[in-house]
Enzyme design. Structure first.
Site: not given
Length: 394
Positions: A321, A339
């Site tokens: 992301h 992430c």
């Protein structure tokens, strides 16, 4: 047994030493010559048949069997209350017809039999309603186009004890005879799940269909009955792979083996729960702008952010992301909460290029281990031999 004329329903009779059978006489359209009846009328030749299921509370899950006492069966049709028929075949001796599929629970059936002499007879029965119904969820969705790594995945509402019986009713067809196998596991949700994975990544353009012919199959144990069939189909898109290197802090998109673009990134902080998972994962979904809170992944109150261009990789909360707050670390340090973070512009570009099912191959020492097979679609982290061993039908 009772004598039954054409188009007259079967009557039931208790046969000595056997279960209750639906029985009938199969009556030819033309009568035979009389033989001393004294009435001047021709005697009606009759043939008796029996059906293994009878009454209004017949046991589901068994094939329907029609037996003929004399002569040869020509055709048997078994139709349910919705007009669907049970396929079946007459045995080579012409005495027995057996359905290819079991009778479903909570269903009324009509049986019509015809012999080679033109006689017909009918019977009706209904199966008992199920105490519990099992259902399932299929992925990918019907008529979708997915990446080369997406397995065919089924999650069941209730436990499946009779795994081999269920697996045998799951028919996968591919346009190019792709080799693959089913593998059972507990989903991350705790429910029973079975995935069909090719030996290697799908070939682009492959068309895949699933016919889950489960109506009338018992899950076993406390799982309940399946009371319908399911179908789905999808197409495999372009050969795209995303390679994330945790040690060199880069992310590359490859299409047909060639690098399309390389992006600087920052992975999870090594040495603890914030580290990223390594292994071959699969893009599960493109979720756009979502709220990410650290409490949902067991990291306390470390963050609560609206995050753009979110691409889910695991059920446990690993995404690729946009992470503009981490820009000082892109390309040089792993400093996220697990992430794969990029600049907003880079994440937006990648988001526009990938599709669900594209593999993300994450490599490097700065990881907390290999993604589990059930944490999203970690099927590719299992060797082909070990994957085949997960099948219940071998």
């Amino acid at each position: 047994m009772s004598r039954i004329r054409p188009r007259t329903p079967f009557r039931t009779a208790v046969l000595s030493g056997t279960a209750v059978l639906a029985a009938a006489a199969l009556t030819a359209c033309g009568g035979a010559e009389g033989s001393g009846t004294g009435s001047g009328k021709a005697a009606e030749p009759t043939t008796r048949i029996s059906v293994n299921l009878s009454g209004r509370q017949a046991k589901a899950g068994e094939p329907v069997t029609v037996k003929l006492a004399a002569g040869r069966l020509q055709q048997v049709t078994v139709t349910d209350s919705k007009g669907a028929t049970l396929a079946g075949a007459v045995a080579s001796d012409g005495k027995t017809w057996t359905s290819a599929r079991p009778a479903a629970p909570g269903t009324a059936y009509s049986v019509e039999a015809r012999d080679t002499g033109g006689g017909t007879a009918r019977a009706d029965f209904a199966t008992a309603s199920p105490e519990k119904v099992n259902k399932l969820t299929l992925a990918p969705g019907k008529n979708t186009t997915v990446g080369i790594g997406h397995p065919l995945s089924i999650v069941f509402d209730h436990p499946v004890k009779n795994k081999a019986a269920v697996e045998k009713r799951l028919k996968v067809t591919t346009s190019n005879h792709t080799e693959g196998s089913w593998g059972w596991m507990k989903d991350y949700s705790g429910k029973d799940r079975v995935d069909w994975r090719p030996r290697e990544y799908w070939k682009p353009g492959t068309k895949v269909t699933l016919a889950a012919e489960l109506n009338g199959v018992d899950s076993g144990g406390e799982g309940g009955w399946f009371v319908r069939d399911y179908q789905t189909g999808f197409t495999v898109g372009a050969h795209q792979v995303v390679k994330a290197d945790l040690d060199h802090h880069t992310l590359k998109l490859l299409r047909d083996g060639a690098v399309v673009r390389e992006l600087p990134m920052s992975g999870g902080t090594p040495g603890g729960d914030k580290a990223s998972w390594r292994g071959k994962t699969v893009l599960m979904s493109k979720e756009g702008t979502i709220n990410m809170r650290s409490e949902t992944v067991g990291l306390g109150d470390a963050y609560d952010k609206m995050v753009d261009y979110s691409m889910r990789l695991t059920w446990s909360g690993m995404y690729a992301h946009a992470a503009p707050w981490n820009k000082a670390y892109f390309g040089n340090t792993n400093h996220s909460s697990g992430c794969l973070g990029m600049s907003t512009s880079d994440a937006g570009w990648l988001y526009g290029q990938v599709r669900p099912g594209d593999p993300f191959e994450v490599d490097g020492a700065d990881a907390k281990g290999t993604q589990a097979v059930n944490n999203g679609y970690g099927d590719w982290n299992v060797s082909w031999a070990d994957w085949q061993a997960k099948s219940a039908a071998h």
